[in-house]
Enzyme design. Structure first.
Site, PDB file in Angstrom:
ATOM      1  CE  LYS A  53      -1.109   5.731   5.558  1.00  0.00           C
ATOM      2  NZ  LYS A  53      -1.654   5.906   6.908  1.00  0.00           N
ATOM      3  CD  GLN A  97      -4.853   7.366   8.171  1.00  0.00           C
ATOM      4  OE1 GLN A  97      -4.341   6.515   7.461  1.00  0.00           O
ATOM      5  NE2 GLN A  97      -4.143   8.350   8.702  1.00  0.00           N
ATOM      6  CG  ASP A 120       0.113   2.219  11.205  1.00  0.00           C
ATOM      7  OD1 ASP A 120       0.898   2.624  10.321  1.00  0.00           O
ATOM      8  OD2 ASP A 120      -1.073   2.558  11.272  1.00  0.00           O
TER       9      ASP A 120
END
Ligand code: NAD
Length: 287
Positions: A53, A97, A120
């Site tokens: 990412k 994460q 997200d």
């Protein structure tokens, strides 16, 4: 019949080029999109995801700030870091994460992220926005799957889509997006009896379970679109999806490979959401 491949790498390349242009436009207005990535613990898979990412951010000109913390980090300390990024005007997106260590309540952490920085798309405000059809951030994986369907020009209206998996991050939002696109949607899950009965009727199958070779050729209607979200390892340690690729490609009309399908698209949609967050922040008058 041999299915046509939906190439997530090639599509990502195109979409990321367009993002680079949007980043340049923002930079000309003195706004460089910024993404904060927080990793807690030393899960090897998470380390790889985070690295990918961060690298992808650099490629399109997004500034990323990677924070790594030991697994012993307290929930309170993590919430403090999120509060700091929420207040930082140079940070437009915040990504924590998952999975988090068991002593940390992941949902509480997600809810602490400002919804306008929740790139997200996991915050309950964004999940709710998706549910009622209001603008928000769509979770990156289902968003990427929809982009793939859009890319092949697949007309979802009136088609039967079967989503396998009902997680908050993939299955459920995937079903909502397909519904919004006027498909008739069936959600299958671990308690579904006779999965094949449902998938055989599907014009579109999205497999998001995490079990290799779950979807086999006999479960697929000829010509169907098969999107494989799963990420598993085969006996030799090679990455594979939930779909028996070699078998199903003989029956399906379109199929996504693993690797090189949904995975790169997920990262591309994270970049898209981050650029979008920066654009929205720029359009909001300073308070
Ligand atoms: P999850 O474990 O949260 O959910 C799995 C779902 O599968 C559950 O809803 C469960 O009900 C269902 N399920 C389990 N066994 C089943 C069965 N036999 N038949 C039908 N349904 C069954 O997982 P998740 O986070 O939704 O991820 C699913 C898969 O997608 C995993 O392999 C994950 O690694 C992968 N994934 C890939 C990406 C990507 O970018 N490619 C992103 C997210 C997740």
């Amino acid at each position: 019949m041999t299915a046509q491949l939906i190439d997530g790498v090639a599509l990502s390349r195109r979409l990321r080029e367009a993002l680079r242009v949007r980043v340049s436009t923002l930079s000309a207005r003195h706004t460089q999109p910024g993404l904060a990535v927080i990793l807690v613990g030393d899960n090897p898979a998470s380390q790889v995801y985070v690295r990918n990412k961060v690298k992808a951010c650099e490629e399109v000109g997004i500034r990323s700030v990677l924070e790594t913390h030991p697994a012993s980090l307290t929930e309170a300390a993590l919430l403090q870091r999120i509060a700091a990024f929420n207040a930082d005007p140079a940070i437009h997106g915040i990504l924590v994460q998952l999975p988090l260590p068991p002593h940390i309540d992941a949902q509480r952490v997600i809810e602490a992220i400002a919804p306008e920085k929740d790139v997200d798309g996991f915050h309950v405000a964004n999940a709710g926005a998706l549910m009622v059809g209001r603008p928000g951030f769509q979770p990156c994986t289902p968003y990427g799957c929809m982009k793939m369907l859009e890319h092949i020009g697949y007309p979802l209206r009136g088609k039967h889509a079967v989503v396998i998996g009902r997680s908050n991050i993939v299955g459920k939002p995937m079903a909502m997006l397909l519904l919004q696109a006027n498909a008739t949607v069936t959600i299958c899950h671990s308690a579904t009896t006779d999965l094949a009965h449902h998938t055989r009727q599907a014009d579109v199958i999205v497999a998001a379970v995490g079990r290799r070779a779950l979807v086999t050729a006999d479960m697929v209607k000829p010509g169907a679109v098969v999107i494989d979200v799963g990420m598993n390892r085969d006996d030799t340690g090679k990455l594979c999806g939930d779909v028996d690729f070699e078998g199903v490609r003989q029956v399906a009309g379109w199929i996504t490979p693993v690797p090189g399908g949904v995975g790169p698209m997920t990262i591309t949609m994270l970049l898209t959401n981050t650029v979008e967050a920066a654009e929205r922040a720029g359009a909001t008058p300073a308070r």
